[in-house]
Design a protein around this motif. Sequence first.
Motif, PDB file in Angstrom:
ATOM      1  N   LYS A 129       0.866  -1.181   0.000  1.00 19.89           N
ATOM      2  CA  LYS A 129       0.000   0.000   0.000  1.00 19.89           C
ATOM      3  C   LYS A 129       0.901   1.228   0.000  1.00 19.89           C
ATOM      4  N   TRP A 130       0.570   2.199  -0.841  1.00 15.07           N
ATOM      5  CA  TRP A 130       1.335   3.438  -0.928  1.00 15.07           C
ATOM      6  C   TRP A 130       0.495   4.597  -0.409  1.00 15.07           C
ATOM      7  N   GLU A 131       1.170   5.531   0.274  1.00 13.84           N
ATOM      8  CA  GLU A 131       0.500   6.715   0.803  1.00 13.84           C
ATOM      9  C   GLU A 131       1.428   7.905   0.635  1.00 13.84           C
ATOM     10  N   ILE A 133       2.687  11.358   2.002  1.00 21.30           N
ATOM     11  CA  ILE A 133       2.729  12.133   3.233  1.00 21.30           C
ATOM     12  C   ILE A 133       3.009  13.586   2.830  1.00 21.30           C
ATOM     13  N   LYS A 134       1.949  14.373   2.771  1.00 20.87           N
ATOM     14  CA  LYS A 134       2.046  15.739   2.261  1.00 20.87           C
ATOM     15  C   LYS A 134       3.019  16.594   3.075  1.00 20.87           C
ATOM     16  N   GLU A 135       2.955  16.493   4.429  1.00 22.10           N
ATOM     17  CA  GLU A 135       3.803  17.322   5.287  1.00 22.10           C
ATOM     18  C   GLU A 135       5.290  17.113   5.016  1.00 22.10           C
ATOM     19  N   GLU A 136       5.644  15.909   4.580  1.00 18.40           N
ATOM     20  CA  GLU A 136       7.050  15.592   4.331  1.00 18.40           C
ATOM     21  C   GLU A 136       7.387  15.566   2.842  1.00 18.40           C
ATOM     22  N   ASP A 137       6.352  15.684   2.005  1.00 19.02           N
ATOM     23  CA  ASP A 137       6.513  15.609   0.554  1.00 19.02           C
ATOM     24  C   ASP A 137       7.247  14.326   0.154  1.00 19.02           C
ATOM     25  N   VAL A 138       6.738  13.211   0.677  1.00 15.46           N
ATOM     26  CA  VAL A 138       7.371  11.919   0.426  1.00 15.46           C
ATOM     27  C   VAL A 138       6.304  10.827   0.449  1.00 15.46           C
ATOM     28  N   TYR A 139       6.604   9.724  -0.217  1.00 17.97           N
ATOM     29  CA  TYR A 139       5.705   8.579  -0.193  1.00 17.97           C
ATOM     30  C   TYR A 139       6.141   7.592   0.886  1.00 17.97           C
ATOM     31  N   GLU A 140       5.151   6.860   1.400  1.00 19.31           N
ATOM     32  CA  GLU A 140       5.426   5.804   2.367  1.00 19.31           C
ATOM     33  C   GLU A 140       4.765   4.525   1.862  1.00 19.31           C
ATOM     34  N   ARG A 141       5.538   3.487   1.814  1.00 26.55           N
ATOM     35  CA  ARG A 141       5.061   2.190   1.336  1.00 26.55           C
ATOM     36  C   ARG A 141       4.925   1.256   2.525  1.00 26.55           C
ATOM     37  N   THR A 142       3.809   0.542   2.597  1.00 30.75           N
ATOM     38  CA  THR A 142       3.614  -0.466   3.633  1.00 30.75           C
ATOM     39  C   THR A 142       3.562  -1.829   2.965  1.00 30.75           C
ATOM     40  N   LEU A 143       4.452  -2.722   3.375  1.00 33.16           N
ATOM     41  CA  LEU A 143       4.466  -4.086   2.856  1.00 33.16           C
ATOM     42  C   LEU A 143       3.413  -4.881   3.621  1.00 33.16           C
ATOM     43  N   LEU A 144       2.416  -5.394   2.915  1.00 32.46           N
ATOM     44  CA  LEU A 144       1.309  -6.123   3.533  1.00 32.46           C
ATOM     45  C   LEU A 144       1.476  -7.634   3.422  1.00 32.46           C
ATOM     46  N   ASP A 145       2.053  -8.087   2.306  1.00 33.04           N
ATOM     47  CA  ASP A 145       2.282  -9.516   2.096  1.00 33.04           C
ATOM     48  C   ASP A 145       3.506  -9.651   1.200  1.00 33.04           C
ATOM     49  N   VAL A 146       4.548 -10.309   1.706  1.00 36.59           N
ATOM     50  CA  VAL A 146       5.765 -10.482   0.927  1.00 36.59           C
ATOM     51  C   VAL A 146       6.122 -11.954   0.812  1.00 36.59           C
ATOM     52  N   ASP A 147       6.781 -12.281  -0.272  1.00 41.84           N
ATOM     53  CA  ASP A 147       7.284 -13.626  -0.517  1.00 41.84           C
ATOM     54  C   ASP A 147       8.748 -13.634  -0.073  1.00 41.84           C
ATOM     55  N   LEU A 148       8.966 -13.965   1.190  1.00 40.98           N
ATOM     56  CA  LEU A 148      10.297 -13.943   1.798  1.00 40.98           C
ATOM     57  C   LEU A 148      11.085 -15.175   1.374  1.00 40.98           C
TER      58      LEU A 148
END
Length: 196
Positions: A129-131, A133-148
């Motif tokens: 999931k990508w979001e 972050i306007k205050e920091e002018d940057v994107y944040e990615r959350t890994l929800l399911d990974v193939d480790l």
Amino acid sequence: MEKKEIRSFIIDKLEIRKSDDNNSMTVAGYVTKFNTRSKLIWGEFYEKVAKGAFARSLEENIIKALWNHRSDFVLGSTKNGTLRLKEDDVGLYFELDLPNSTWGKDAYESIKRGDVDGVSFGFYVRKDKWEYIKEEDVYERTLLDVDLFEISPTPFPAYPESEVAKRSLEEFKKEIKNEKDLDLRKRKLSLELELI
């Protein structure tokens, strides 16, 4: 085609155990802590790992422990139990019995001295999931399911909040005993509740 990704984490404490009776060398700690931000990746985004992101891999995959992502320096495997991984409330915890080989001994010494204080992992993304972050002018990615597919002790980690604790074999045995006592108390309470 999916892209293979590698993430490295800094370790505050690395748990080191050595048994004199059989010369076994074990290191342990957290590969990553959940919902903790990485360093800025490729100068473009931050990343964090959601609880449960590794669950499917832990059930389905054979996961290797490598020395700094080098497949010619295999340190352990979930297949034979020399690498043990579990998700808990904090993050992805590992225990690794290092091989009685040159590179196993070298890895143990580098970790013991604190020269190598990070853990990294190699994976393919199944769901994220990508979001913005306007205050920091940057994107944040959350890994929800990974193939480790691998974890690696490494000197250059990306997640600064990861942690590995250093403790003696005696402290480890005491902790395991406390966990077993707690489990026994839970089972006893469960039986008592069933009788009511």
